[in-house]
Design a protein around this motif. Structure first.
Motif, PDB file in Angstrom:
ATOM      1  N   LEU A  55      16.266  32.779  22.807  1.00 14.79           N
ATOM      2  CA  LEU A  55      15.151  32.565  21.879  1.00 14.79           C
ATOM      3  C   LEU A  55      15.120  31.129  21.366  1.00 14.79           C
ATOM      4  O   LEU A  55      14.046  30.543  21.210  1.00 14.79           O
ATOM      5  CB  LEU A  55      15.243  33.544  20.719  1.00 14.79           C
ATOM      6  CG  LEU A  55      15.114  35.019  21.102  1.00 14.79           C
ATOM      7  CD1 LEU A  55      15.332  35.904  19.891  1.00 14.79           C
ATOM      8  CD2 LEU A  55      13.775  35.286  21.740  1.00 14.79           C
ATOM      9  N   ILE A  56      16.302  30.549  21.113  1.00 10.51           N
ATOM     10  CA  ILE A  56      16.359  29.162  20.640  1.00 10.51           C
ATOM     11  C   ILE A  56      15.859  28.219  21.729  1.00 10.51           C
ATOM     12  O   ILE A  56      15.085  27.295  21.471  1.00 10.51           O
ATOM     13  CB  ILE A  56      17.788  28.800  20.190  1.00 10.51           C
ATOM     14  CG1 ILE A  56      18.162  29.590  18.947  1.00 10.51           C
ATOM     15  CG2 ILE A  56      17.911  27.311  19.920  1.00 10.51           C
ATOM     16  CD1 ILE A  56      19.635  29.504  18.591  1.00 10.51           C
ATOM     17  N   TYR A  57      16.280  28.437  22.982  1.00 13.39           N
ATOM     18  CA  TYR A  57      15.807  27.572  24.057  1.00 13.39           C
ATOM     19  C   TYR A  57      14.317  27.768  24.303  1.00 13.39           C
ATOM     20  O   TYR A  57      13.608  26.813  24.626  1.00 13.39           O
ATOM     21  CB  TYR A  57      16.598  27.812  25.345  1.00 13.39           C
ATOM     22  CG  TYR A  57      16.276  26.778  26.391  1.00 13.39           C
ATOM     23  CD1 TYR A  57      16.755  25.479  26.267  1.00 13.39           C
ATOM     24  CD2 TYR A  57      15.463  27.069  27.470  1.00 13.39           C
ATOM     25  CE1 TYR A  57      16.438  24.506  27.192  1.00 13.39           C
ATOM     26  CE2 TYR A  57      15.143  26.107  28.402  1.00 13.39           C
ATOM     27  CZ  TYR A  57      15.631  24.832  28.253  1.00 13.39           C
ATOM     28  OH  TYR A  57      15.310  23.875  29.163  1.00 13.39           O
ATOM     29  N   LEU A  58      13.828  28.987  24.140  1.00 18.42           N
ATOM     30  CA  LEU A  58      12.392  29.233  24.257  1.00 18.42           C
ATOM     31  C   LEU A  58      11.626  28.444  23.201  1.00 18.42           C
ATOM     32  O   LEU A  58      10.611  27.807  23.508  1.00 18.42           O
ATOM     33  CB  LEU A  58      12.093  30.722  24.124  1.00 18.42           C
ATOM     34  CG  LEU A  58      10.625  31.116  24.146  1.00 18.42           C
ATOM     35  CD1 LEU A  58      10.027  30.862  25.521  1.00 18.42           C
ATOM     36  CD2 LEU A  58      10.472  32.564  23.753  1.00 18.42           C
ATOM     37  N   ALA A  59      12.130  28.450  21.970  1.00 20.20           N
ATOM     38  CA  ALA A  59      11.484  27.689  20.899  1.00 20.20           C
ATOM     39  C   ALA A  59      11.518  26.190  21.214  1.00 20.20           C
ATOM     40  O   ALA A  59      10.539  25.470  20.997  1.00 20.20           O
ATOM     41  CB  ALA A  59      12.163  27.966  19.567  1.00 20.20           C
ATOM     42  N   PHE A  60      12.650  25.705  21.738  1.00 15.07           N
ATOM     43  CA  PHE A  60      12.748  24.286  22.098  1.00 15.07           C
ATOM     44  C   PHE A  60      11.779  23.936  23.227  1.00 15.07           C
ATOM     45  O   PHE A  60      11.145  22.877  23.208  1.00 15.07           O
ATOM     46  CB  PHE A  60      14.175  23.932  22.503  1.00 15.07           C
ATOM     47  CG  PHE A  60      14.328  22.517  22.982  1.00 15.07           C
ATOM     48  CD1 PHE A  60      14.252  21.463  22.086  1.00 15.07           C
ATOM     49  CD2 PHE A  60      14.528  22.230  24.317  1.00 15.07           C
ATOM     50  CE1 PHE A  60      14.389  20.152  22.511  1.00 15.07           C
ATOM     51  CE2 PHE A  60      14.661  20.935  24.752  1.00 15.07           C
ATOM     52  CZ  PHE A  60      14.590  19.891  23.848  1.00 15.07           C
ATOM     53  N   THR A  61      11.647  24.816  24.208  1.00 16.53           N
ATOM     54  CA  THR A  61      10.726  24.570  25.323  1.00 16.53           C
ATOM     55  C   THR A  61       9.288  24.512  24.823  1.00 16.53           C
ATOM     56  O   THR A  61       8.509  23.648  25.244  1.00 16.53           O
ATOM     57  CB  THR A  61      10.884  25.661  26.390  1.00 16.53           C
ATOM     58  OG1 THR A  61      12.240  25.672  26.832  1.00 16.53           O
ATOM     59  CG2 THR A  61       9.964  25.417  27.561  1.00 16.53           C
ATOM     60  N   ILE A  62       8.927  25.415  23.924  1.00 18.98           N
ATOM     61  CA  ILE A  62       7.577  25.382  23.348  1.00 18.98           C
ATOM     62  C   ILE A  62       7.375  24.087  22.565  1.00 18.98           C
ATOM     63  O   ILE A  62       6.328  23.444  22.669  1.00 18.98           O
ATOM     64  CB  ILE A  62       7.337  26.625  22.473  1.00 18.98           C
ATOM     65  CG1 ILE A  62       7.278  27.862  23.358  1.00 18.98           C
ATOM     66  CG2 ILE A  62       6.068  26.481  21.655  1.00 18.98           C
ATOM     67  CD1 ILE A  62       7.277  29.166  22.597  1.00 18.98           C
ATOM     68  N   TYR A  63       8.385  23.679  21.787  1.00 19.11           N
ATOM     69  CA  TYR A  63       8.299  22.427  21.038  1.00 19.11           C
ATOM     70  C   TYR A  63       8.131  21.242  21.991  1.00 19.11           C
ATOM     71  O   TYR A  63       7.300  20.371  21.773  1.00 19.11           O
ATOM     72  CB  TYR A  63       9.561  22.244  20.179  1.00 19.11           C
ATOM     73  CG  TYR A  63       9.717  20.857  19.618  1.00 19.11           C
ATOM     74  CD1 TYR A  63       8.937  20.429  18.557  1.00 19.11           C
ATOM     75  CD2 TYR A  63      10.632  19.962  20.161  1.00 19.11           C
ATOM     76  CE1 TYR A  63       9.065  19.150  18.040  1.00 19.11           C
ATOM     77  CE2 TYR A  63      10.766  18.698  19.654  1.00 19.11           C
ATOM     78  CZ  TYR A  63       9.993  18.284  18.594  1.00 19.11           C
ATOM     79  OH  TYR A  63      10.114  17.029  18.098  1.00 19.11           O
TER      80      TYR A  63
END
Length: 100
Positions: A55-63
């Motif tokens: 989930l953290i990497y998903l948030a970073f990818t979206i950012y």
């Protein structure tokens, strides 16, 4: 293709109302079974900790794709470190549980 198989006696004719009735009758049991299967042997806290990196990497990818295309992996690691530090402070002050 189905008509040919029905003519040969391979498949029974469809009964949509009966199939739909059986599916809706089994839906609550299926939902309970699937929920226990997903969390079988894993507590909710462990599940959150296990899915947190994704989930953290998903948030970073979206950012990175939305706001800052030049973000690097070092920015991601800094973000993880910040989440650990501030998450620990939050858990100590609010939840009264020390994680690290």
């Amino acid at each position: 293709a189905r008509e040919g198989a029905q003519a040969a006696g391979g498949l029974p004719p469809l009964a949509p109302s009966a199939a739909l009735g059986a599916l809706t009758a089994a839906a609550p049991a299926y939902a309970e079974e699937s929920e226990s299967f997903v969390l079988q042997g894993v507590s909710k806290e462990e599940f959150v900790l296990l899915t947190a990196p994704v989930l953290i990497y998903l948030a970073f990818t979206i950012y990175r794709t939305t706001f800052n295309p030049s973000a690097k992996i070092s920015d991601f690691l800094f973000g993880i470190g910040s989440l650990v530090v501030f998450g620990n402070i939050f858990s100590i002050l609010v939840l009264h549980v020390r994680l690290f």
